[in-house]
Design an enzyme around this catalytic site. Structure first.
Site, PDB file in Angstrom:
ATOM      1  N   LYS A   1       0.164  15.236 -11.034  1.00 57.10           N
ATOM      2  CA  LYS A   1       0.819  14.394 -12.117  1.00 57.10           C
ATOM      3  C   LYS A   1       1.661  15.422 -12.910  1.00 57.10           C
ATOM      4  O   LYS A   1       3.041  14.831 -12.817  1.00 57.10           O
ATOM      5  CB  LYS A   1      -0.094  13.681 -13.802  1.00 57.10           C
TER       6      LYS A   1
ATOM      7  N   ASP B   1       0.990  -1.021   0.356  1.00 57.65           N
ATOM      8  CA  ASP B   1       0.194  -0.056   0.050  1.00 57.65           C
ATOM      9  C   ASP B   1       1.034   1.059  -0.228  1.00 57.65           C
ATOM     10  O   ASP B   1       1.636   1.588   1.204  1.00 57.65           O
ATOM     11  CB  ASP B   1      -1.011   0.074   1.266  1.00 57.65           C
TER      12      ASP B   1
ATOM     13  N   TYR C   1      -6.527  15.151 -10.282  1.00 54.79           N
ATOM     14  CA  TYR C   1      -5.794  14.498 -11.065  1.00 54.79           C
ATOM     15  C   TYR C   1      -4.385  15.968 -11.843  1.00 54.79           C
ATOM     16  O   TYR C   1      -2.917  14.792 -11.730  1.00 54.79           O
ATOM     17  CB  TYR C   1      -6.243  13.361 -12.042  1.00 54.79           C
TER      18      TYR C   1
ATOM     19  N   THR D   1      -9.119   0.578 -19.531  1.00 51.74           N
ATOM     20  CA  THR D   1      -9.064   0.088 -17.993  1.00 51.74           C
ATOM     21  C   THR D   1      -9.655   0.598 -17.938  1.00 51.74           C
ATOM     22  O   THR D   1     -10.422   1.246 -17.928  1.00 51.74           O
ATOM     23  CB  THR D   1      -7.563   0.494 -18.210  1.00 51.74           C
TER      24      THR D   1
ATOM     25  N   ASN E   1       4.178   2.668 -10.438  1.00 45.15           N
ATOM     26  CA  ASN E   1       2.290   2.322 -11.940  1.00 45.15           C
ATOM     27  C   ASN E   1       1.311   2.897 -10.886  1.00 45.15           C
ATOM     28  O   ASN E   1       0.038   3.648 -10.848  1.00 45.15           O
ATOM     29  CB  ASN E   1       2.848   1.329 -12.572  1.00 45.15           C
TER      30      ASN E   1
END
Length: 241
Positions: free
Chosen positions: A168, A64, A164, A199, A91
């Site tokens: 990044k 985790d 988000y 995905t 990842n």
């Protein structure tokens, strides 16, 4: 597993599904022993079984990325199993909660931002720093951080995502700082954009397969010693910061 210490070992976080699993499978096909890092015990072991069925040397690592104790235990597990780490692929990542398909900066819940940063940025730093002693034992250690062109301040792709996309952007910046720190060492650090991949992360709306998304990570994980450092890349080449 016999012979693990004689082969290169790669840890992929969030490797139980999607791009992470494809990266693990790709590295295994290249001859790496793959440490499958994932939180969910059942999904992790299922992924390890699938990899082994495909001929990949793999073992599971409970991980985790938001937990100091979990990451410390993961280091001990990899050290016991492999003795060193040749490749780290950060990842694991989350998009964070959305309302009406967007993360509006004008109404963003700060708890959503904190949660996204905890995984996408702090988790990468936590795992990377913990794994550095194992990476330092490798001849040609490589670190690949999985990012997105949504974090490009130049391109500004995709919908408005005030948690988000900035996560990044910060990951990209952190990667550049790691590359500066390790400029005179064997450790090479780069950041990768897999593109818009179908995905569960994207609701399977992407036009690229997980294997296509994994390709840039595999390339950066196996760079020669004179390869680029501190760069942002996709399949087409350099991505604008």
């Amino acid at each position: 597993m016999s012979g693990v210490n004689d082969t290169k070992t790669a840890l992929v976080t969030g490797a139980n599904k999607g791009i992470g699993f494809a990266i693990a499978q790709g590295l295994g096909a290249l001859g790496f022993t793959v440490a499958v890092g994932a939180r969910d015990d059942a999904r992790r072991e299922e992924a390890v079984g699938r990899l082994r069925a495909a001929g990949v040397e793999a073992f599971g690592v409970a991980l985790d990325v938001t937990s100091d104790d979990s990451v410390t235990a993961a280091v001990a597990s990899i050290e016991k199993e492999a003795g060193r780490l040749d490749v780290l692929v950060n990842n694991a990542g989350i998009s964070g909660q959305f309302e009406d398909g967007a993360q509006d900066p004008a109404s963003l819940d700060l708890d959503v931002l904190r949660t996204v940063l905890e995984t996408n940025v702090f988790g990468v730093v936590r795992v990377t720093n913990a794994m550095l002693p194992l990476l330092s034992r490798a001849a040609s250690p490589r670190i690949v951080n999985m990012s997105s062109n949504m974090g490009s301040l130049t391109l500004r792709t995709g919908p408005i995502t005030a948690a988000y996309a900035p996560s990044k952007s910060m990951l990209n910046s952190i990667t550049a700082q790691y590359a500066r720190r390790f400029a005179d060492t064997d450790i090479m650090v780069n950041v990768a954009c897999p593109g818009y991949v179908a995905t569960d992360f994207t609701g399977f709306a992407g036009e690229r397969t997980p294997e296509q998304g994994a390709a840039i990570a595999l390339r950066l994980a196996t760079l020669p010693d004179d390869g680029p450092r501190g760069g942002f890349f996709d399949d087409e080449g350099v991505v604008a910061w």
